[in-house]
Design a protein around this motif. Structure first.
Motif, PDB file in Angstrom:
ATOM      1  N   THR A   1       0.801  -1.427  -0.010  1.00 42.90           N
ATOM      2  CA  THR A   1       0.098   0.037   0.082  1.00 42.90           C
ATOM      3  C   THR A   1       0.736   1.315   0.019  1.00 42.90           C
ATOM      4  O   THR A   1       1.951   1.295   0.610  1.00 42.90           O
ATOM      5  N   ALA A   2       0.525   2.262  -0.958  1.00 38.51           N
ATOM      6  CA  ALA A   2       1.128   3.602  -0.756  1.00 38.51           C
ATOM      7  C   ALA A   2       0.025   4.463  -0.278  1.00 38.51           C
ATOM      8  O   ALA A   2      -0.947   4.566  -0.824  1.00 38.51           O
ATOM      9  N   HIS A   3       0.571   5.333   0.757  1.00 36.02           N
ATOM     10  CA  HIS A   3      -0.484   6.197   1.373  1.00 36.02           C
ATOM     11  C   HIS A   3      -0.401   7.583   0.637  1.00 36.02           C
ATOM     12  O   HIS A   3       0.830   8.106   0.554  1.00 36.02           O
ATOM     13  N   MET A   4      -1.186   8.135   0.112  1.00 36.83           N
ATOM     14  CA  MET A   4      -1.208   9.409  -0.802  1.00 36.83           C
ATOM     15  C   MET A   4      -2.117  10.295  -0.358  1.00 36.83           C
ATOM     16  O   MET A   4      -2.980  10.269   0.480  1.00 36.83           O
ATOM     17  N   ALA A   5      -1.628  11.622  -0.627  1.00 33.19           N
ATOM     18  CA  ALA A   5      -2.227  12.729  -0.385  1.00 33.19           C
ATOM     19  C   ALA A   5      -2.276  13.774  -1.032  1.00 33.19           C
ATOM     20  O   ALA A   5      -1.131  14.044  -1.739  1.00 33.19           O
ATOM     21  N   LEU A   6      -3.378  14.730  -1.397  1.00 39.53           N
ATOM     22  CA  LEU A   6      -3.231  16.022  -2.418  1.00 39.53           C
ATOM     23  C   LEU A   6      -2.356  16.604  -1.333  1.00 39.53           C
ATOM     24  O   LEU A   6      -2.423  17.041  -0.134  1.00 39.53           O
ATOM     25  N   VAL A   7      -1.441  17.792  -2.246  1.00 36.08           N
ATOM     26  CA  VAL A   7      -0.470  18.404  -1.577  1.00 36.08           C
ATOM     27  C   VAL A   7      -1.257  19.735  -1.137  1.00 36.08           C
ATOM     28  O   VAL A   7      -2.485  20.035  -1.529  1.00 36.08           O
ATOM     29  N   ASP A   8      -0.916  20.074   0.283  1.00 35.94           N
ATOM     30  CA  ASP A   8      -1.780  20.933   0.832  1.00 35.94           C
ATOM     31  C   ASP A   8      -1.962  22.415  -0.132  1.00 35.94           C
ATOM     32  O   ASP A   8      -3.336  22.859   0.107  1.00 35.94           O
TER      33      ASP A   8
END
Lengths: 407, 603
Positions: free
Chosen positions: B143-150
């Protein structure tokens, strides 16, 4: 003319214990009232709907209340506004014209009625003022409006929001069948639901519109005129509450800072305690009298804070001046004479300010600023009292406790 | 001393005269009708005059909330899908699953089939290409945890609000109402429309509630000649509507394309669009044609837009080539070679097909991009555009910053058509015109009663000095109203209450001074010395006392909304003017009195 031919010589400081106790009790009672009973929040803070109506013919408040009950607004509060019995302020807790139960039954009814049209989306907006439908087949607007009314919702206007887009051409040039287009959608990422291509949006009547419709339908309300209406949702209410508390806190902080810088540390707390005292007691009186606390009341509280500290500073200023002049007298004596010397000014300024407030209260009893003026009226009296009996003795108290080194 | 006194008096009289002049525009309304001449037009340029707030003239105040969370969620879902697609297409890493975070809407996980795939160089490089997304956590496992850049999340929120403001603003413009404002406040949109009645209110709310309609239409250049030359028979000579033409190329021929143009009329407050619309009502538009309007800004010599706004028509084929629901995304990019910003538009599958067909059939023609009935731009199609992506280039002569702004605005509009973030009402308040009129007459009445009471009291209590204080009070009132008129402030009911309250508090400075003078007199000073000492000693007291009230006023201004802001403004202005008049004006009068009779002072 002069109130006092000579500088008065009342012993204010000698009675400071008595007034301090009175104030402590008043503040305590106010706090208890504020935190147990709670102020009567206006719709600005609590959320709800307010409609101000005037009738051409006379109507009693119970007439209006009954009419509202017939419309399904049972818990409505109806108060006379103005002088005659033809103008009323109606207050409702409802924000959405549709109660949760009504929304549920309407949804069931609509889904059933429109099942023939391939209904794929049914959404009633959280404000209860807009209904969006997505269907496969065209619905005649008249039919749609009929169904919505039958489901117990009140239509303002229904319309088709987005015309159906043409289906993409199939390989043979003819319009793609439902099956073909669905298939195409599966092979690639496709968000276009070809088979569900009609959106209807219906604006529903808001609470105030429904109230007005209902009142006009009543026999006595032929000439009903909406003077003003307002509704505030819970989110806006929360925001306003936060802003109100923040503004009061900031005002006090800045005032205290200024007093601390301009005078010395002995003065700051006295001034601020006096204005906190004024704000709490004013709020306490509002709570006791069940007068609504609105945004305007908060503005009044801020003005009271400004006025109260203004009054206090004039006395402080004299204390400071006299302290420099008469080093051999005790601080208590200095303070007492300062209060006496500024007493004529304190009385006159409070009097002229009260004069304007009373003028506006009398003339403007019908308008929305009457609570504002009433708050100022109470606040100015208490503010005047507190600068003499609270703020100034506090200076002596703090000096006794913490000021030894300096003296 | 004598001369200095005269100059001071002259100065104050001049100031008062200017203040009176500045308040004229507030009280003298503009004459009705377009032709009527405004006798004080020259004055309005300098002093715009105070306008009445919604609570006084009646009107509608609406607050809508933009559901920015929905926009962020939508953006995240698109990004995630895009990533998975790119992985599959470019580096052959297939069947990557997306797990969307339900709580934090900008986060998601990519679940790979194996750890090797997850950790491979190809994967890393592909993921790095997406600058809008950051890898939050890359531990062991699949699993790779991703998030949109702030920053990107913030931009998305801002854009969602901007889009909504743009869309709602357009709609309200369309109604042809004047003096309306649509402003963002955090994630809310505040709409203020003065002077509307119950019926209009319902209509406005309906229009705001609609979903925007974005359409691409082909401009009918050839047909415009016949239509507009025929329509021009109905044109008034020297009327507001002008018939114009421009040269365009259609199928390798140069043709004249006709259009109508009309200017916004500042005097009547009628927009050019409204004028054009009304004119077009008198002519019959063919069934298969439709007319929309574009806003034109007149540029000055420097190429900067001026305040002059005019509107032109586009004569177009009715059948919309393609509509907003086909638009999947729009973004501003910079050209690799020229560095010029442009707008890239992505259509979905169905849109791509239609768009290819549309552009293929209409090469070298103009295509109008229309939102509701406003044309945003009308670029010429250079060639058939396949692949569902189209590029809209903007005018080449502007500065980079301006082009970028324009491109961003266009993106707002294009995506507004798709409305990624719904709006919902938060609060609403309407004031009927009758109540507003009542409030105005009440305030004038209250002002007169309060002022009269104070003026009489001051004379009664302080005699001669009271007259001086009253004079200060009158000049003070003139200054307050003058300043409000000069800055074009908005007068609200609490605002007027603020002015009246200031009257009561304004005399405070004089009371402080006079009480001091009395003390000095009692101590045996001569009137002149008493006046001197009274003013000198009282100054800092007044300053300190008023400054604290001023602080409260500033806080009110900062946190208050609408009417309360109005109260804060008048309170603040009132504090400044009252300190000035009660110290300077009354002093001049007292100086005059003590010079004439040195042995006695009426205080």
């Amino acid at each position: 003319m002069e109130f006092f031919k000579k500088t008065p010589k009342f012993d204010f400081m000698g009675r400071s214990r008595l007034f301090g106790t009175v104030s402590l009790i008043a503040v305590a009672v106010s706090l208890v009232a504020i935190f147990t009973v709670g102020p009567k929040w206006g719709i600005d803070f609590s959320g709800g709907t307010e409609v101000q109506v005037s009738f051409q013919e006379k109507a009693t408040s119970s007439d209006v209340r009954q009419a509202l009950a017939r419309m399904g607004f049972g818990g409505a509060e109806v108060v006379t506004f103005g002088t005659g019995d033809s103008e009323y302020l109606i207050r409702l807790e409802a924000i959405s014209p549709v109660t949760p139960e009504a929304a549920k039954s309407a949804e069931a009814a609509m889904k059933k009625a429109l099942s023939g049209y391939g209904l794929s989306k049914y959404e009633l907006s959280p404000g209860g003022d807009k209904l969006s439908l997505r269907v496969a087949k065209e619905i005649p607007i008249a039919e749609l409006e009929k169904e919505i009314s039958a489901a117990g919702l009140t239509v303002a206007v229904a319309q088709e929001a987005q015309a159906g887009a043409p289906r993409p051409k199939g390989d043979d040039g003819a319009e793609a069948t439902e099956e073909e287009s669905t298939k195409r959608c599966e092979s690639v990422t496709c968000t276009w639901p070809y088979e569900k291509d009609r959106i209807y949006e219906t604006n529903l009547k808001g609470v105030s519109e429904r109230v007005m419709d209902g009142l006009r339908a009543e026999p006595f309300g032929k000439g009903a005129v909406k003077l003003r209406s307002e509704w505030v949702g819970p989110k806006a209410g929360g925001q306003l509450r936060t802003a109100a508390v923040a503004s009061l806190a900031y005002a006090m902080l800045f005032i205290m800072l200024y007093v601390a810088v301009r005078f010395d540390f002995r003065f700051g707390p006295g001034g601020v305690i006096a204005l906190v005292h004024d704000v709490i007691i004013t709020l306490g009186i509002f709570t006791a009298l069940r007068i609504e606390v609105t945004l305007t009341t908060v503005a009044a509280l801020l003005t009271i804070a400004g006025y109260s500290i203004n009054d206090t500073i004039v006395v402080f200023d004299r204390i400071r001046e006299n302290m420099a002049k008469a080093r051999e007298r005790s601080l208590v004596a200095v303070i007492n004479s300062a209060i006496n010397e500024t007493l004529p000014r304190t009385i006159i300024t409070s009097f002229t300010t009260l004069l304007t407030v009373v003028a506006m209260m009398v003339v403007g009893w019908k308008t929305s600023i009457r609570d504002f003026m009433f708050a100022l009226f109470i606040g100015i009296i208490i503010g005047t009292y507190s600068s003499i009996f609270i703020a100034s003795p506090m200076v002596a108290l703090i000096d006794r406790r913490f000021g030894k080194k300096k003296a | 001393m004598e001369r200095k006194w005269v100059w001071k008096v002259v100065g104050i009289l001049l100031l008062t005269a200017v203040a009176v002049l500045a308040s004229v525009t507030t009280f003298v309304g503009k004459p009705a009708g377009a032709e009527a001449k405004d006798p004080i037009e020259w004055l309005r340029g300098t002093f715009p005059g105070a306008t009445l707030g919604l609570d006084l003239q009646g009107g509608l105040h609406l607050v809508y909330e933009v559901e920015v969370a929905a926009a962020v969620e939508d953006k995240r879902d698109r990004m995630a899908t895009d990533m998975v697609k790119t992985l599959a297409e470019q580096v052959e890493i297939k069947d990557v699953k997306i797990v969307r975070d339900k709580e934090e809407l900008h986060k998601f996980q990519l679940v790979f089939k194996s750890e090797d795939e997850r950790a491979s160089k190809d994967t890393q490089e592909t993921l790095l290409k997406f600058r809008e997304v950051a890898v939050v956590e890359m531990e062991e496992g699949v699993t790779a945890h991703m998030a949109l850049v702030d920053q990107y999340v913030e931009d998305t929120r801002d854009l969602a609000v901007k889009q909504a403001v743009e869309t709602i603003g357009n709609r309200i413009d369309e109604l042809g109402l004047v003096n309306t404002t649509v402003q963002p406040r955090d994630e809310d949109i505040i709409i203020e429309i003065p002077g509307v009645d119950e019926v209009q209110t319902g209509r406005i709310k309906r229009i705001i509630g609609q979903t925007a309609r974005l359409e691409f239409r082909i401009v009918d250049e050839v047909g415009s000649e016949k239509f507009f030359t025929e329509a021009s028979d109905k044109l008034q000579k020297d009327g507001p509507v002008k018939l114009l033409w421009e040269q365009v190329q259609v199928d390798n021929r140069v043709v004249k394309s006709y259009y109508l143009e009309a200017k916004d009329d500042q005097k009547t407050g009628r927009s050019g669009r409204q004028v054009l619309k009304e004119f077009l009502k008198t002519v019959e538009v063919p069934q298969d044609r439709v007319i929309a309007f574009e806003e034109l800004r007149t540029l000055d010599e420097m190429g900067n837009p001026t305040a002059d706004v005019s509107w032109r028509t586009y004569y177009m084929e009715r059948a919309a080539g393609i509509t907003g629901e086909y638009v999947e995304n729009a973004q501003v990019y910079n050209d690799d070679q020229t560095g010029q910003p442009y707008v890239s538009l992505d259509f979905n599958q169905a849109g791509a097909t239609t768009f290819e067909e549309l552009t293929g059939n209409n090469v070298k023609r103009r295509m109008a991009i229309q939102l509701d009935d406003k044309v945003q731009s009308a670029p010429t199609i250079q060639e058939k555009i396949p692949g569902g992506r189209c590029r809209i280039t903007l005018g080449a002569y502007d500065s980079y910053a301006k082009l970028r702004q324009e491109a961003q605005d266009l993106v707002v509009v294009l995506r507004a058509g798709a409305l990624p973030a719904p709006v919902r009402p938060v609060s609403e308040s309407t004031v009927g015109p009758a109540l507003g009129r009542d409030s105005i007459s009440m305030s004038i009445y209250a002002f007169i009663v309060a002022a009269a009471a104070i003026v009489l009291f001051m004379i009664f209590y302080y005699r001669g000095a009271g007259v001086a204080a009253d004079l200060a009070l009158i000049i003070n009132s003139a200054l307050i109203v003058g300043i409000l008129g000069a800055v074009g402030a908005t007068l609200t009911l609490p605002g007027i209450a603020g002015i009246i309250l200031t009257l009561g508090m304004a005399v405070d400075a004089n009371v402080i001074i006079y009480e001091r003078i009395r003390e000095e007199l009692r101590a045996g000073k001569s009137p002149r010395a008493a006046v001197e000492a009274g003013y000198k000693r009282a100054f800092w007291t007044i300053f300190d006392a008023q400054l604290t009230t001023f602080i409260a006023g500033v806080v009110l201004l900062q946190y208050g909304t609408g009417p309360i802001k109005g109260f804060a403004v008048t309170l603040l202005i009132g504090i400044v003017t009252s300190v000035f008049t009660s110290i300077v004006v009354s002093r001049l009068v007292l100086d005059f009195m003590t010079r004439r009779r040195t042995d006695h002072l009426s205080v």
